[in-house]
Scaffold this motif. Structure first.
Motif, PDB file in Angstrom:
ATOM      1  N   GLY A 115       0.829  -1.205   0.000  1.00 29.24           N
ATOM      2  CA  GLY A 115       0.000   0.000   0.000  1.00 29.24           C
ATOM      3  C   GLY A 115       0.860   1.251   0.000  1.00 29.24           C
ATOM      4  N   ALA A 116       1.895   1.248   0.853  1.00 27.94           N
ATOM      5  CA  ALA A 116       2.773   2.415   0.962  1.00 27.94           C
ATOM      6  C   ALA A 116       3.613   2.578  -0.311  1.00 27.94           C
ATOM      7  N   LYS A 117       4.133   1.433  -0.820  1.00 26.02           N
ATOM      8  CA  LYS A 117       5.032   1.489  -1.990  1.00 26.02           C
ATOM      9  C   LYS A 117       4.305   2.005  -3.234  1.00 26.02           C
ATOM     10  N   TYR A 118       3.062   1.582  -3.429  1.00 29.92           N
ATOM     11  CA  TYR A 118       2.343   1.934  -4.665  1.00 29.92           C
ATOM     12  C   TYR A 118       1.227   2.951  -4.421  1.00 29.92           C
ATOM     13  N   ASN A 119       1.175   3.511  -3.219  1.00 22.63           N
ATOM     14  CA  ASN A 119       0.163   4.511  -2.904  1.00 22.63           C
ATOM     15  C   ASN A 119      -1.262   3.987  -3.099  1.00 22.63           C
ATOM     16  N   LEU A 120      -1.533   2.844  -2.471  1.00 30.02           N
ATOM     17  CA  LEU A 120      -2.848   2.216  -2.585  1.00 30.02           C
ATOM     18  C   LEU A 120      -3.547   2.236  -1.232  1.00 30.02           C
ATOM     19  N   ARG A 121      -4.873   2.335  -1.243  1.00 31.16           N
ATOM     20  CA  ARG A 121      -5.623   2.163  -0.004  1.00 31.16           C
ATOM     21  C   ARG A 121      -5.720   0.670   0.295  1.00 31.16           C
ATOM     22  N   VAL A 122      -5.655   0.317   1.564  1.00 30.80           N
ATOM     23  CA  VAL A 122      -5.777  -1.093   1.960  1.00 30.80           C
ATOM     24  C   VAL A 122      -6.925  -1.207   2.956  1.00 30.80           C
ATOM     25  N   ILE A 123      -7.933  -1.982   2.592  1.00 30.55           N
ATOM     26  CA  ILE A 123      -9.007  -2.245   3.563  1.00 30.55           C
ATOM     27  C   ILE A 123      -9.187  -3.756   3.706  1.00 30.55           C
ATOM     28  N   TYR A 124      -9.861  -4.144   4.767  1.00 25.50           N
ATOM     29  CA  TYR A 124     -10.038  -5.564   5.038  1.00 25.50           C
ATOM     30  C   TYR A 124     -11.507  -5.940   5.161  1.00 25.50           C
ATOM     31  N   ASP A 125     -11.851  -7.045   4.516  1.00 28.13           N
ATOM     32  CA  ASP A 125     -13.125  -7.694   4.775  1.00 28.13           C
ATOM     33  C   ASP A 125     -12.860  -8.634   5.950  1.00 28.13           C
ATOM     34  N   ALA A 126     -13.318  -8.193   7.124  1.00 28.99           N
ATOM     35  CA  ALA A 126     -13.039  -8.933   8.357  1.00 28.99           C
ATOM     36  C   ALA A 126     -14.283  -9.676   8.845  1.00 28.99           C
ATOM     37  N   ALA A 127     -15.148 -10.048   7.880  1.00 25.91           N
ATOM     38  CA  ALA A 127     -16.403 -10.731   8.232  1.00 25.91           C
ATOM     39  C   ALA A 127     -16.153 -12.010   9.045  1.00 25.91           C
ATOM     40  N   HIS A 128     -14.966 -12.613   8.875  1.00 31.47           N
ATOM     41  CA  HIS A 128     -14.673 -13.866   9.589  1.00 31.47           C
ATOM     42  C   HIS A 128     -13.760 -13.645  10.792  1.00 31.47           C
ATOM     43  N   ALA A 129     -13.480 -12.392  11.109  1.00 33.30           N
ATOM     44  CA  ALA A 129     -12.391 -12.148  12.067  1.00 33.30           C
ATOM     45  C   ALA A 129     -12.815 -11.263  13.234  1.00 33.30           C
ATOM     46  N   PHE A 130     -14.062 -11.385  13.663  1.00 38.55           N
ATOM     47  CA  PHE A 130     -14.542 -10.547  14.754  1.00 38.55           C
ATOM     48  C   PHE A 130     -13.737 -10.807  16.029  1.00 38.55           C
ATOM     49  N   GLY A 131     -13.098  -9.769  16.525  1.00 41.20           N
ATOM     50  CA  GLY A 131     -12.384  -9.893  17.796  1.00 41.20           C
ATOM     51  C   GLY A 131     -11.022 -10.561  17.693  1.00 41.20           C
ATOM     52  N   ALA A 132     -10.556 -10.858  16.458  1.00 43.09           N
ATOM     53  CA  ALA A 132      -9.227 -11.474  16.329  1.00 43.09           C
ATOM     54  C   ALA A 132      -8.151 -10.449  16.683  1.00 43.09           C
ATOM     55  N   ARG A 133      -7.020 -10.963  17.138  1.00 49.94           N
ATOM     56  CA  ARG A 133      -5.875 -10.109  17.462  1.00 49.94           C
ATOM     57  C   ARG A 133      -4.607 -10.743  16.926  1.00 49.94           C
ATOM     58  N   LYS A 134      -3.660  -9.872  16.562  1.00 46.42           N
ATOM     59  CA  LYS A 134      -2.341 -10.348  16.120  1.00 46.42           C
ATOM     60  C   LYS A 134      -1.321  -9.705  17.044  1.00 46.42           C
ATOM     61  N   SER A 135      -0.545 -10.505  17.725  1.00 47.54           N
ATOM     62  CA  SER A 135       0.400 -10.028  18.738  1.00 47.54           C
ATOM     63  C   SER A 135      -0.286  -9.030  19.671  1.00 47.54           C
ATOM     64  N   GLY A 136      -1.512  -9.324  20.028  1.00 47.29           N
ATOM     65  CA  GLY A 136      -2.260  -8.473  20.947  1.00 47.29           C
ATOM     66  C   GLY A 136      -2.933  -7.272  20.291  1.00 47.29           C
ATOM     67  N   ILE A 137      -2.625  -7.016  19.014  1.00 47.02           N
ATOM     68  CA  ILE A 137      -3.212  -5.849  18.324  1.00 47.02           C
ATOM     69  C   ILE A 137      -4.546  -6.250  17.696  1.00 47.02           C
ATOM     70  N   PRO A 138      -5.626  -5.517  18.016  1.00 43.95           N
ATOM     71  CA  PRO A 138      -6.932  -5.864  17.427  1.00 43.95           C
ATOM     72  C   PRO A 138      -6.886  -5.768  15.904  1.00 43.95           C
ATOM     73  N   VAL A 139      -7.504  -6.718  15.240  1.00 42.67           N
ATOM     74  CA  VAL A 139      -7.427  -6.820  13.781  1.00 42.67           C
ATOM     75  C   VAL A 139      -7.950  -5.560  13.096  1.00 42.67           C
ATOM     76  N   SER A 140      -8.891  -4.868  13.736  1.00 43.54           N
ATOM     77  CA  SER A 140      -9.489  -3.680  13.114  1.00 43.54           C
ATOM     78  C   SER A 140      -8.526  -2.485  13.087  1.00 43.54           C
ATOM     79  N   GLN A 141      -7.355  -2.632  13.724  1.00 43.80           N
ATOM     80  CA  GLN A 141      -6.368  -1.542  13.656  1.00 43.80           C
ATOM     81  C   GLN A 141      -5.533  -1.581  12.378  1.00 43.80           C
ATOM     82  N   PHE A 142      -5.669  -2.664  11.602  1.00 43.49           N
ATOM     83  CA  PHE A 142      -4.873  -2.765  10.368  1.00 43.49           C
ATOM     84  C   PHE A 142      -5.618  -2.150   9.187  1.00 43.49           C
ATOM     85  N   GLY A 143      -4.884  -1.502   8.299  1.00 43.44           N
ATOM     86  CA  GLY A 143      -5.474  -0.923   7.090  1.00 43.44           C
ATOM     87  C   GLY A 143      -6.252   0.347   7.384  1.00 43.44           C
ATOM     88  N   ASP A 144      -6.860   0.905   6.316  1.00 46.81           N
ATOM     89  CA  ASP A 144      -7.657   2.119   6.459  1.00 46.81           C
ATOM     90  C   ASP A 144      -8.955   1.831   7.202  1.00 46.81           C
TER      91      ASP A 144
END
Ligand SMILES: *Cc1c(COP(=O)(O)O)cnc(C)c1O
Length: 378
Positions: free
Chosen positions: A151-180
């Motif tokens: 996204g940063a390299k090519y100046n693209l927006r990044v969003i996530y379809d998190a329909a399957h990931a309610f409440g998931a976390r990666k290294s303690g970071i809530p999944v909804s903090q990733f992307g726009d």
């Protein structure tokens, strides 16, 4: 011998609050006559979801698809520009791109995670690419770091379809903090549901105001319409069910984790049977339990197992088969792959989602185990 029959067991079953708990909330709604239009239940649920999902912006919608449509509208991408996504997803992901006058471009998925393969995404990028939609399919998280770098390299927006990931976390970071932004579905089949419902979540607090306008016809006040909005609102009854279900989500997840352990105990180690990627730093959303069956090694195909389970009244689902590039409107769209044989093409004929909810009893698990273990297709 005829397979043993029992009550039907489905891949999903909605988490529903006790009617005794719901009745007082319905009485409140009925007596206030505030049945929709950002009522008190709606406001409370948005506040609770903001805490639960760890982001300041949590905007409720009437379903996940209208949330996806609105998120793409919000990004104001150039008309007809290309949005790269995965073909291994529910139809709504691709349709939301096309309905916004944008062009879905399908990249391949990673063999292990089954989520967008960043290498394939990079090959698909052209001067007309404007965004990437990653899907945390089955609750397995995308390579969010690699997609952020693209996204940063090519100046693209990044969003996530998190329909399957309610409440998931990666290294303690809530999944909804990733992307726009991340889009959730609260459909009855999803872990957390409001019968029908959806959400745009974003770490960016400034997004709130415009998403609010887009959700409600662009209406600012009685005298002013400031944007080309739609009706994406969630009503108070849905929000009330959400408030009650939110309290029950952790218990449901715990029961699914027990089911995961039972399935894993007889499936792991079987030749030709692969389970979802092990992501040790991820707190799983417990949405689906996919199994990938390699017929050459396992001896029986995904369809053999699907049919054998069906004869026992157990309805596993071939999510996602067909994949988006098989759908009539997308048949001419491009799949980009570094390999001759795209991974998504292979996985679609191998993947089966087993029933995954707290209503799956010991008898059903035993029957499923018998189908996998005793080598019969009867
Ligand atoms: C369920 C789902 C949606 C759509 O959600 P609705 O609430 O049914 O509109 C979108 N994407 C994926 C991956 C889904 O599973």
């Amino acid at each position: 011998m005829e397979p043993k029959m029992s009550d039907p067991v489905y891949v999903a079953s909605p988490l529903l609050p006790d009617l005794d708990q719901l009745a007082p909330l319905l009485e409140e709604i009925w007596s206030s006559k505030h049945v929709t239009n950002h009522g008190p239940m709606h406001q409370k649920l948005e506040a609770e979801l903001s805490k639960h999902l760890g982001v300041p912006t949590t905007m409720l919608f009437g379903n996940g698809t209208i949330a996806l449509l609105t998120a793409l509208k919000f990004l104001d991408l150039p008309p007809k520009s290309e949005v790269i996504t995965t073909p291994l997803t529910f139809a709504a992901t691709a349709h939301a791109i096309a309905w916004n006058g944008l062009k879905p471009v399908f990249a391949d998925v990673d063999h292990t995670t089954l989520t967008l393969d960043p290498e394939s995404v990079e090959l698909a990028i052209t001067e007309n690419t404007s965004a990437i939609i990653g899907v945390h399919v089955y609750g397995t998280l995308c390579d969010v770091d690699a997609l952020a770098r693209l996204g940063a390299k090519y100046n693209l927006r990044v969003i996530y379809d998190a329909a399957h990931a309610f409440g998931a976390r990666k290294s303690g970071i809530p999944v909804s903090q990733f992307g726009d932004a991340s889009i959730f579905s609260f459909h009855a089949t999803k872990l957390f549901n409001t019968l029908e419902g959806g959400l745009i979540a974003s770490p960016n607090e400034d997004y709130k105001e415009r998403i609010y306008f887009l959700r409600n016809f662009g209406i600012k006040n009685e005298e002013e319409v400031v944007d080309i909005g739609i009706n994406g609102k969630m009503n108070e009854v849905q929000a009330a069910i959400g408030l009650l279900n939110l309290k029950a989500v952790e218990q449901e997840k715990a029961r699914r984790r027990e089911l995961r352990a039972r399935y894993t105990s007889f499936l792991s180690g079987l030749d030709g049977v692969r389970l979802a990627a092990d992501q040790p730093d991820v707190e799983n959303a417990e949405q689906y339990f996919p199994v990938i069956l390699n017929k050459a090694q396992f001896g029986r195909s995904r369809d053999d197992i699907y049919e054998a389970l069906k004869r026992r009244n157990i309805f596993a689902r071939k999510y996602f088969h067909p994949i988006c590039t098989d759908f009539v409107p997308y048949q001419s769209e491009q799949i980009v792959s570094t390999k001759n044989m795209p991974v998504a093409e292979e996985v679609k004929s191998q993947v089966l989602c087993l029933p995954y909810h707290s209503g799956v009893g010991v008898d059903a698990v035993d029957m499923i185990a018998e189908v996998f273990l005793n080598g019969t297709t009867a």
